[in-house]
Design an enzyme around this catalytic site. Structure first.
Site: not given
Ligand code: GLY
Length: 380
Positions: A141, A163, A205, A247, A257, A262, A266, A269, A273, A286
């Site tokens: 956990r 994330k 990025e 960031k 998010e 946040r 993306n 993305h 993706h 990526h």
């Molecule tokens: N890479 C996108 C985020 O961390 O929200």
């Protein structure tokens, strides 16, 4: 204890350099942590990470590319302060971000008598950080974990913000958690050993941060392409800390998010993706996929009247000047559209996109519909 550990091993300039002057703090209340950015920090890792690993059992998770270069040095540093240091390496590459590799890692750390006081150390690029972070989030956990990112992409983006997760066969990053590291330790000097493809992919990025929130950063990158290409250490250190600060600011505003803030991270993305999952994980890196994704997103924004052709051309020119791809694959557009409809930003069947309005600003907008999305996949 930590200060004592530091003093045992390092004296003089190196120790002085470990002062917190260049740390970036990610301020999340009880989950706050520091990002330490310092060329050569891996040589003084025991001192730099003592507050997290001292007197702890540590499990380093790395991969088959990074392990042979950095594992021994990192492990021997951590042995100076930890009670026990174990090591696990997974195959390098996006394909390792899957349930079966995760299962193997859970079993292995269980055999190592890992407990709630153990610390997982992610030593590698974005794949290792996401995977090891997910192991840390899920085993017992939740275990403490430390990020030591070794790719440009991980240093400027994925190691910060918590994330963590793995892919499903058809859905990138679909299983995961928000699980913040206790510390992020970044040595820009390790980028000298990164292969060209991954180095260039990481620049996607970096440029993204300029596009979504910082015109000055975008201009700095435009003006410093030769230094970036030659991996000038000073330029890289500046860029990494600039992106980490961007960031940290966004993550502090919207850690999970929840508000949509946040989601600006993306940009490109949703397309990226889709490219990754349709063409097979690892076929496109990526960063390569999101470079193409940002080109498609800008095309969609132009069709919606949000930006002009000059924006699209300037964005594409910067991607191309650092060696990033900008052409969307010519086939599988329907499959890409389907993959996009499985994106985490689909709410009640409606897909949302992060689209630019100018360099340095993006907005979350509702999709204009499948035909417009398909048109945006077609190269101009
Ligand atoms: N890479 C996108 C985020 O961390 O929200």
């Amino acid at each position: 204890m930590c200060a004592t550990c530091s003093l045992h091993f390092y004296t003089g300039n190196k120790l002085n350099q470990l002062s917190n002057d260049h740390d970036i703090n990610v301020d999340l209340g009880q989950r706050s942590y520091a990002i330490k950015i310092m060329p050569g920090v891996l040589e003084v890792l025991a001192a730099a990470t003592a507050s997290v690993v001292a007197q702890k059992h540590v499990v380093i998770v790395t991969d088959s590319n990074v392990g042979p270069i950095y594992l021994q040095g990192v492990a021997s540093q951590l042995q100076n302060v930890a009670t026990r240091v174990d090591q696990i390496a997974v195959d390098a590459g996006e394909k390792s971000k899957c349930v079966s590799v995760c299962d193997g890692l859970w079993q292995r750390i269980d055999e190592l008598n890992t407990d709630r006081h153990s610390v997982i150390v992610a030593l590698g690029g974005g794949v290792v950080g996401d995977l090891a972070g997910f192991i840390a989030a899920s085993y017992a956990r939740g275990l403490n974990f430390l990020q030591i990112p070794t790719s440009l992409l991980a240093q400027v983006d994925s190691s910060v913000g918590g994330k963590v997760g793995i892919n499903l066969p058809k859905s990138k990053n679909m299983v995961g958690a928000f699980w913040q590291p206790k510390q992020v330790v970044i040595d820009p000097a390790v980028l000298q050993t990164l292969d060209d493809a991954n180095y260039v992919a990481g620049m996607a990025e970096v440029i993204k941060y300029g596009l979504i929130m910082d015109f000055e950063l975008f201009e700095f990158i435009e003006a410093n392409v030769p230094a970036i290409k030659s991996r000038n250490l000073e330029t890289l250190s500046k860029i990494i800390s600039w992106c980490c600060q961007c960031k940290a600011t966004v993550v502090q505003e919207d850690e999970t998010e929840a508000t949509g803030r946040r989601a600006i991270l993306n940009y490109g993305h949703t397309y990226g993706h889709a490219i990754e999952s349709v063409f097979g994980y690892g076929e496109y890196l990526h960063g390569q996929a999101i470079s193409i994704g940002m080109v498609c997103a800008a095309r969609l924004a132009k069709e919606m009247g949000m930006v002009d052709q000059e924006f699209c051309d300037r964005q594409t020119a910067l991607f191309e000047s650092v060696g990033l791809p900008t052409q969307c694959p010519d086939d599988q557009h329907d499959a890409m559209l389907n993959a996009m409809m499985r994106d985490k930003k689909v709410v009640g069947g409606v897909l949302k996109f992060i689209l630019p309005t100018k360099i340095g600003h993006v907005e979350l907008v509702g999709s204009p519909g499948p035909e417009a999305i398909l048109r945006s996949l077609r190269n101009a």
